[in-house]
Structures are given as structure tokens and as C-alpha cells.
Design an enzyme around this catalytic site. Structure first.
Site, short mmCIF file in Angstrom:
data_model
loop_
_atom_site.label_atom_id
_atom_site.label_comp_id
_atom_site.label_asym_id
_atom_site.label_seq_id
_atom_site.Cartn_x
_atom_site.Cartn_y
_atom_site.Cartn_z
N SER A 51 0.84 -1.18 0.00
CA SER A 51 0.00 0.00 0.00
C SER A 51 0.88 1.24 0.00
O SER A 51 1.98 1.23 0.58
CB SER A 51 -0.89 0.03 1.25
OG SER A 51 -1.56 1.27 1.39
N TYR B 163 -1.69 -0.32 10.20
CA TYR B 163 -1.85 -0.93 8.88
C TYR B 163 -0.69 -0.52 7.97
O TYR B 163 -0.10 -1.35 7.27
CB TYR B 163 -3.18 -0.49 8.28
CG TYR B 163 -3.39 -0.90 6.84
CD1 TYR B 163 -3.85 -2.18 6.52
CD2 TYR B 163 -3.17 0.00 5.80
CE1 TYR B 163 -4.06 -2.55 5.20
CE2 TYR B 163 -3.36 -0.37 4.48
CZ TYR B 163 -3.82 -1.64 4.19
OH TYR B 163 -4.02 -2.00 2.88
#
Length: 256
Positions: A151, A165
Site C-alpha cells: 500500500s 496498517y
């Protein structure tokens, strides 16, 4: 090129977390590229079989395999299921990932961190291990490719929302670089995509279904991305067209 329904020579890809979002789009794109597709899912059986049906309508073979990638016994069973359904694995997409409700670091606890790291990091390592044992020339395999779904949060930090995350995806970036070097001489390429601001159901898991629309005007491209756009990059990295690419990252964040 689309594989014939019973073409046992077609390449085999396992996509973890493929019942929705980027995983589901990648399954459909891989089918169009001629892969036999194993659709892994954790909970939503109906959605997974919906993806399988879409793949089969595209003329490719597909199977749905339940399993939680954070559970080592499940990981073994997932890969054994692929072995039984299709034979030797050709490609792995480490896509399964979890997100918790938006929170600052001072609002997190150990259980939350363990849930995120168990799926996003440990799950990716375990799946990579099983893929290598099947694809590496060291184990009698004929090579293959792994694409990790990281990501842009690993670069951006996700302050005030998902630092945990983001940190898990930072670990995936490091894994991609190290693993690529480790198995490059064994016929396996390892690359990653770094998507962000993509229209998927994951944002609802974080408590803000409309997050992409809130953020998009601040992106250089002034829009959110679609799962299919990420899937195109993933399947390219799996393909022979990317045959000299390993340890690399494709940024899919609208210029951010």
C-alpha cells in the site's frame, strides 16, 4: 489468450483474499490472461463463488478455497487444495489484508496490532513459503512469480487513521525486496504493487465507506482508483512481459 476449460497446461495462480475488491478484480483479469484461478476467501463463501462463476464465464478454470492466511494449518490446506485442483502452482498474489477502525496509535491495543500483523505480515510470509516450496527450482519446480499487495500507506504513514496498517505494509515492502533477492536464482520473481485510494469495501472496515471521495480532490489525479486498474498491474507483474522485473514496486495511488 484465454485458456480452454480443460487446458491443464495453463498457468495456475492463487489469489488470497479474492472474494472482493482488488483480489476479485485480479481473479477476473488473470482469467482473461489465461490463468487457472484459485480464489481464496476467509468468510464470504457466496462472494467467492460469485468470482469463480465470473472466471468460468470467461472460459477459464476456477475453484474457491476457504482458509484464513493468518492460520498456519489453513495456509497448508489452501495450498494443498490448489495442488489437488490444478497441480503445480505458477503464481501467487498475496492480497489478503485486514484493516481496523480508524484510530491514532495512542488508541490502539495489542489485540488490534496482533490481528493486523497476523494477516497482513505473517499470512503473506506463510503463503510465500508454500509458494516457494512449489515453484522454486531448488525444490524441483519450474519457477514462477509472486506479487505482494502492499500500500502507498507504507510510504505515507496514514497518520491519524491507520499507522498500524501502514506499518504492516512497510513490512511487506521489506519482505518483497529481501525475498526477491533470495529466490531470484531459483526462477521466482517477487514484486509488489502499492495501491491507495481505491474504491473497495475495505474502507467500510475502517469506519469510513466514503473515504476515497473525501480524499480524492487532494490527489494529483483528482480521482480515486478502481480495483481493475490495480489488477492490470498485478497480472502484468505476474506475466512474462515483466520477466526482468524483480524486487520492484508499481505505485498505484493517483500520483500521491
Amino acid at each position: 489468450m484465454t485458456a480452454a476449460p480443460h487446458d491443464m497446461s495453463a498457468p495456475v495462480v492463487l489469489i488470497t483474499g479474492a472474494s472482493r475488491g482488488i483480489g476479485a478484480a485480479t481473479a477476473r483479469r488473470a482469467a482473461a490472461a489465461g490463468y487457472r484461478v484459485a480464489v481464496n476467501y476467509r468468510r464470504d463463501e457466496a462472494a467467492a463463488w460469485g468470482v469463480v462463476d465470473a472466471v468460468r464465464r470467461a472460459g477459464a478454470q476456477a475453484v474457491a478455497i476457504q482458509g484464513d492466511v493468518s492460520d498456519e494449518a489453513d495456509v497448508r490446506r489452501i495450498f494443498e487444495g490448489v495442488d489437488l485442483a490444478f497441480g503445480r502452482l505458477t503464481a501467487l498474489v498475496n492480497n489478503a489484508g485486514v484493516l481496523e477502525t480508524q484510530a491514532r496509535v495512542d488508541g490502539t491495543d495489542a489485540e488490534r496490532l496482533q490481528r493486523i500483523l497476523a494477516t497482513n505480515v505473517i499470512g503473506s510470509f506463510l503463503c510465500a513459503r508454500e509458494a516457494i516450496r512449489r515453484m522454486s527450482t531448488r525444490y524441483g519446480g519450474s519457477g514462477g512469480a509472486i506479487v505482494n499487495v502492499s500500500s502507498a500507506a507504507s510510504r505515507l504513514g496514514a497518520a491519524g487513521e491507520y499507522v498500524d496498517y501502514a506499518a504492516s505494509k512497510g513490512a511487506i515492502d521489506t519482505m518483497t525486496i529481501g525475498l526477491a533477492q533470495e529466490v531470484a536464482g531459483e526462477g521466482i520473481r517477487v514484486n509488489a504493487v502499492r495501491p491507495a485510494f481505491i474504491y473497495t469495501e475495505m474502507h467500510a472496515s475502517g469506519g469510513e465507506p466514503g473515504r476515497v471521495d473525501r480524499i480524492k480532490t487532494g490527489l494529483p489525479m483528482r480521482r480515486g482508483g478502481q480495483p481493475e486498474e490495480v489488477a492490470n498491474a498485478i497480472v502484468w507483474l505476474l506475466s512474462d512481459e515483466a520477466s526482468y522485473a524483480t524486487g520492484t514496486f508499481v505505485e498505484m495511488a493517483g500520483g500521491k
